[in-house]
Design a protein around this motif. Structure first.
Motif, PDB file in Angstrom:
ATOM      1  N   ALA A   1     -10.151 -33.469   2.583  1.00 38.82           N
ATOM      2  CA  ALA A   1      -9.342 -34.358   1.750  1.00 38.82           C
ATOM      3  C   ALA A   1      -8.432 -33.495   0.892  1.00 38.82           C
ATOM      4  CB  ALA A   1     -10.233 -35.228   0.860  1.00 38.82           C
ATOM      5  N   PRO A   2      -7.244 -33.994   0.551  1.00 39.33           N
ATOM      6  CA  PRO A   2      -6.345 -33.204  -0.297  1.00 39.33           C
ATOM      7  C   PRO A   2      -6.969 -32.823  -1.631  1.00 39.33           C
ATOM      8  CG  PRO A   2      -5.157 -35.023   0.710  1.00 39.33           C
ATOM      9  CD  PRO A   2      -6.612 -35.247   1.005  1.00 39.33           C
ATOM     10  N   TRP A   3      -7.831 -33.720  -2.158  1.00 39.99           N
ATOM     11  CA  TRP A   3      -8.496 -33.413  -3.424  1.00 39.99           C
ATOM     12  C   TRP A   3      -9.810 -34.184  -3.518  1.00 39.99           C
ATOM     13  CZ3 TRP A   3      -9.323 -37.732  -6.413  1.00 39.99           C
ATOM     14  CH2 TRP A   3      -8.444 -38.807  -6.263  1.00 39.99           C
ATOM     15  N   VAL A   4     -10.710 -33.664  -4.349  1.00 42.44           N
ATOM     16  CA  VAL A   4     -11.976 -34.337  -4.625  1.00 42.44           C
ATOM     17  C   VAL A   4     -12.262 -34.204  -6.114  1.00 42.44           C
ATOM     18  CG1 VAL A   4     -13.300 -32.265  -4.017  1.00 42.44           C
ATOM     19  CG2 VAL A   4     -14.440 -34.478  -4.051  1.00 42.44           C
ATOM     20  N   ALA A   5     -12.730 -35.294  -6.721  1.00 37.73           N
ATOM     21  CA  ALA A   5     -13.004 -35.311  -8.156  1.00 37.73           C
ATOM     22  C   ALA A   5     -14.500 -35.404  -8.417  1.00 37.73           C
ATOM     23  CB  ALA A   5     -12.285 -36.478  -8.822  1.00 37.73           C
ATOM     24  N   LEU A   6     -14.937 -34.675  -9.435  1.00 36.14           N
ATOM     25  CA  LEU A   6     -16.312 -34.712  -9.927  1.00 36.14           C
ATOM     26  C   LEU A   6     -16.215 -35.157 -11.385  1.00 36.14           C
ATOM     27  CD1 LEU A   6     -19.187 -33.781  -8.807  1.00 36.14           C
ATOM     28  CD2 LEU A   6     -18.815 -31.696 -10.138  1.00 36.14           C
ATOM     29  N   MET A   7     -16.828 -36.293 -11.723  1.00 34.56           N
ATOM     30  CA  MET A   7     -16.615 -36.886 -13.041  1.00 34.56           C
ATOM     31  C   MET A   7     -17.931 -37.058 -13.784  1.00 34.56           C
ATOM     32  SD  MET A   7     -14.303 -40.229 -13.941  1.00 34.56           S
ATOM     33  CE  MET A   7     -15.336 -41.406 -13.037  1.00 34.56           C
ATOM     34  N   GLY A   8     -18.039 -36.378 -14.925  1.00 34.77           N
ATOM     35  CA  GLY A   8     -19.225 -36.472 -15.757  1.00 34.77           C
ATOM     36  C   GLY A   8     -19.064 -37.518 -16.844  1.00 34.77           C
TER      37      GLY A   8
ATOM     38  N   PHE B   1     -10.572 -30.999  -7.753  1.00 38.41           N
ATOM     39  CA  PHE B   1     -10.366 -29.811  -6.936  1.00 38.41           C
ATOM     40  C   PHE B   1      -9.365 -30.129  -5.829  1.00 38.41           C
ATOM     41  CE2 PHE B   1     -14.627 -29.956  -8.639  1.00 38.41           C
ATOM     42  CZ  PHE B   1     -14.792 -28.701  -9.198  1.00 38.41           C
ATOM     43  N   ALA B   2      -8.370 -29.260  -5.670  1.00 37.80           N
ATOM     44  CA  ALA B   2      -7.336 -29.505  -4.668  1.00 37.80           C
ATOM     45  C   ALA B   2      -7.044 -28.240  -3.878  1.00 37.80           C
ATOM     46  CB  ALA B   2      -6.050 -29.997  -5.339  1.00 37.80           C
ATOM     47  N   GLY B   3      -7.016 -28.371  -2.567  1.00 38.54           N
ATOM     48  CA  GLY B   3      -6.546 -27.273  -1.736  1.00 38.54           C
ATOM     49  C   GLY B   3      -5.044 -27.149  -1.908  1.00 38.54           C
ATOM     50  N   ALA B   4      -4.577 -25.945  -2.228  1.00 36.96           N
ATOM     51  CA  ALA B   4      -3.166 -25.785  -2.589  1.00 36.96           C
ATOM     52  C   ALA B   4      -2.331 -25.148  -1.487  1.00 36.96           C
ATOM     53  CB  ALA B   4      -3.042 -24.972  -3.872  1.00 36.96           C
ATOM     54  N   THR B   5      -2.929 -24.902  -0.320  1.00 41.80           N
ATOM     55  CA  THR B   5      -2.182 -24.432   0.846  1.00 41.80           C
ATOM     56  C   THR B   5      -2.656 -25.213   2.056  1.00 41.80           C
ATOM     57  OG1 THR B   5      -3.767 -22.707   1.475  1.00 41.80           O
ATOM     58  CG2 THR B   5      -2.043 -22.093  -0.116  1.00 41.80           C
ATOM     59  N   GLU B   6      -1.849 -25.211   3.104  1.00 40.93           N
ATOM     60  CA  GLU B   6      -2.224 -25.935   4.319  1.00 40.93           C
ATOM     61  C   GLU B   6      -3.525 -25.399   4.895  1.00 40.93           C
ATOM     62  OE1 GLU B   6      -2.275 -28.854   6.864  1.00 40.93           O
ATOM     63  OE2 GLU B   6      -0.662 -28.637   5.377  1.00 40.93           O
ATOM     64  N   GLN B   7      -3.687 -24.076   4.901  1.00 43.04           N
ATOM     65  CA  GLN B   7      -4.909 -23.482   5.431  1.00 43.04           C
ATOM     66  C   GLN B   7      -6.121 -23.890   4.599  1.00 43.04           C
ATOM     67  OE1 GLN B   7      -5.473 -21.400   8.346  1.00 43.04           O
ATOM     68  NE2 GLN B   7      -7.431 -22.262   7.719  1.00 43.04           N
ATOM     69  N   THR B   8      -5.979 -23.884   3.287  1.00 40.77           N
ATOM     70  CA  THR B   8      -7.096 -24.273   2.424  1.00 40.77           C
ATOM     71  C   THR B   8      -7.471 -25.727   2.649  1.00 40.77           C
ATOM     72  OG1 THR B   8      -6.277 -22.701   0.763  1.00 40.77           O
ATOM     73  CG2 THR B   8      -7.950 -24.268   0.051  1.00 40.77           C
ATOM     74  N   ARG B   9      -6.487 -26.584   2.863  1.00 36.31           N
ATOM     75  CA  ARG B   9      -6.777 -28.010   3.066  1.00 36.31           C
ATOM     76  C   ARG B   9      -7.484 -28.273   4.396  1.00 36.31           C
ATOM     77  NH1 ARG B   9      -1.975 -28.443  -0.065  1.00 36.31           N
ATOM     78  NH2 ARG B   9      -0.605 -28.214   1.739  1.00 36.31           N
ATOM     79  N   ARG B  10      -7.467 -27.306   5.303  1.00 35.22           N
ATOM     80  CA  ARG B  10      -8.207 -27.464   6.558  1.00 35.22           C
ATOM     81  C   ARG B  10      -9.706 -27.239   6.361  1.00 35.22           C
ATOM     82  NH1 ARG B  10      -4.200 -23.733   9.096  1.00 35.22           N
ATOM     83  NH2 ARG B  10      -2.421 -24.991   9.749  1.00 35.22           N
ATOM     84  N   ASP B  11     -10.074 -26.580   5.272  1.00 39.07           N
ATOM     85  CA  ASP B  11     -11.490 -26.321   5.008  1.00 39.07           C
ATOM     86  C   ASP B  11     -12.138 -27.575   4.422  1.00 39.07           C
ATOM     87  OD1 ASP B  11     -11.122 -23.680   5.784  1.00 39.07           O
ATOM     88  OD2 ASP B  11     -10.795 -22.967   3.735  1.00 39.07           O
ATOM     89  N   PRO B  12     -13.298 -27.982   4.938  1.00 39.16           N
ATOM     90  CA  PRO B  12     -13.974 -29.154   4.361  1.00 39.16           C
ATOM     91  C   PRO B  12     -14.576 -28.832   2.995  1.00 39.16           C
ATOM     92  CG  PRO B  12     -15.289 -28.209   6.129  1.00 39.16           C
ATOM     93  CD  PRO B  12     -13.994 -27.459   6.120  1.00 39.16           C
ATOM     94  N   TRP B  13     -14.848 -29.894   2.257  1.00 42.59           N
ATOM     95  CA  TRP B  13     -15.443 -29.741   0.932  1.00 42.59           C
ATOM     96  C   TRP B  13     -16.963 -29.708   1.027  1.00 42.59           C
ATOM     97  CZ3 TRP B  13     -12.268 -28.288  -2.700  1.00 42.59           C
ATOM     98  CH2 TRP B  13     -10.940 -28.700  -2.678  1.00 42.59           C
ATOM     99  N   PHE B  14     -17.553 -28.801   0.272  1.00 37.09           N
ATOM    100  CA  PHE B  14     -18.999 -28.779   0.074  1.00 37.09           C
ATOM    101  C   PHE B  14     -19.252 -29.447  -1.273  1.00 37.09           C
ATOM    102  CE2 PHE B  14     -22.798 -26.914  -1.783  1.00 37.09           C
ATOM    103  CZ  PHE B  14     -23.717 -27.034  -0.753  1.00 37.09           C
ATOM    104  N   VAL B  15     -19.996 -30.553  -1.269  1.00 39.70           N
ATOM    105  CA  VAL B  15     -20.159 -31.357  -2.484  1.00 39.70           C
ATOM    106  C   VAL B  15     -21.636 -31.620  -2.757  1.00 39.70           C
ATOM    107  CG1 VAL B  15     -19.633 -33.559  -3.604  1.00 39.70           C
ATOM    108  CG2 VAL B  15     -17.929 -32.486  -2.118  1.00 39.70           C
ATOM    109  N   ARG B  16     -22.044 -31.381  -3.987  1.00 40.64           N
ATOM    110  CA  ARG B  16     -23.372 -31.745  -4.447  1.00 40.64           C
ATOM    111  C   ARG B  16     -23.238 -32.506  -5.768  1.00 40.64           C
ATOM    112  NH1 ARG B  16     -24.661 -30.991  -0.026  1.00 40.64           N
ATOM    113  NH2 ARG B  16     -26.241 -29.579   0.839  1.00 40.64           N
ATOM    114  N   ALA B  17     -23.999 -33.592  -5.894  1.00 42.70           N
ATOM    115  CA  ALA B  17     -23.987 -34.374  -7.130  1.00 42.70           C
ATOM    116  C   ALA B  17     -25.397 -34.756  -7.556  1.00 42.70           C
ATOM    117  CB  ALA B  17     -23.131 -35.629  -6.955  1.00 42.70           C
TER     118      ALA B  17
END
Length: 281
Positions: free
Chosen positions: A199-206, A213-229
């Motif tokens: 996803a272009p960005w993912v939010a963690l809200m307390g 968090f946002a991938g700021a290059t095309e290559q970075t946006r290809r990497d999936p997000w690792f998310v723990r809550a």
């Protein structure tokens, strides 16, 4: 540790992050530079350092569990057909120098060393920028160059046989509160829906803060997000999700993640607007 081993990030004159270059840590934690504490503009801490649940989680930084078999994440190593295993295979990221050091950021050179050999050389560029009266952005770029004479690859527990555990790369250990934080993207909600997706960005809200968090290059946006809550609050960008990341001799892998650090709980529309402002083309 001396004052020369730390750098303080400031936004509009206000301290928002402390960067430690030479932490005094046992080898099992894979010693490496980190940012902690990182705070909102109002002063709320949004990172944790060596929490009881994962003592090798060190604020904000770059951590990789498998660089040609060496552990630069800390803790146990996931071994195929064995599971998490205590191994004497921990590496360390060693600060070499600051190429640039200003109140709002720095450019740093690092060496990734394991068993007495340098595997990777990193250039890390970090900048802090004010966005609004309640939000600022941490722009974090890292470039990993293979300085060995042969091929080198980066892996994760996922590539080594543990599905869903593709951690390794940029990682932010967030502040743990009584209740788990909310997690959302532009069109999804919840840890189970977002973990492992792109996803272009993912939010963690307390309770009183939001990290986007946002991938700021095309290559970075290809990497999936690792998310723990639920287990603990943390977000990372996965370098090796489905397969190992190959870095031939002399070549470089580059990633750039921009994180919006905001006071308060914000909406999807506000999050998207802040990301657009924070991530320059």
């Amino acid at each position: 540790m001396t004052p020369h081993d730390t750098a303080v990030l400031r936004v509009a004159g206000r301290p928002v992050g402390r960067y430690v270059t030479r932490p005094e840590l046992p080898p099992r934690l894979s010693p490496r530079p980190y940012l902690h504490p990182v705070t909102t503009l109002a002063g709320t801490a949004v990172t944790e350092l060596s929490p009881a649940d994962h003592i090798h989680h060190l604020g904000v930084g770059v951590a990789v569990p498998d660089v040609e078999g060496s552990n630069f994440w800390g803790g146990r190593t996931f071994v195929r057909d064995q599971g998490p295993t205590e191994l004497d295979n921990h590496g360390a990221q060693r600060h070499s120098s600051f190429q640039l050091r200003d109140p709002d950021g720095f450019v740093e050179e690092l060496r990734w060393v394991a068993s007495g050999a340098e595997l990777l050389r990193e250039r890390r560029t970090v900048a802090a920028t004010e966005l609004t009266e309640f939000a600022w952005a941490l722009d974090f770029t890292f470039s990993l160059t293979n300085v060995t004479s042969g091929p080198l690859s980066i892996g994760s527990p996922a590539t080594n046989g543990r599905p869903g555990a593709a951690y390794g790369g940029f990682f932010w250990r967030a502040r743990k509160e009584e209740s788990a934080p909310d997690v959302f993207t532009a069109d999804r909600e919840g840890e189970q829906e977002i973990h492992g997706t792109r996803a272009p960005w993912v939010a963690l809200m307390g309770s009183t803060w939001t990290l986007i968090f946002a991938g700021a290059t095309e290559q970075t946006r290809r990497d999936p997000w690792f998310v723990r809550a639920e287990e603990y609050p943390g977000v990372g960008s996965s370098l090796a999700a489905e397969e190992r990341l190959q870095i031939p001799p002399g070549e470089t892998a580059v990633r750039r993640i921009v994180t919006v650090v905001a006071d308060g709980r914000i909406s999807r529309l506000e999050a998207a607007s802040l990301v657009r402002k924070a991530v320059s083309p």
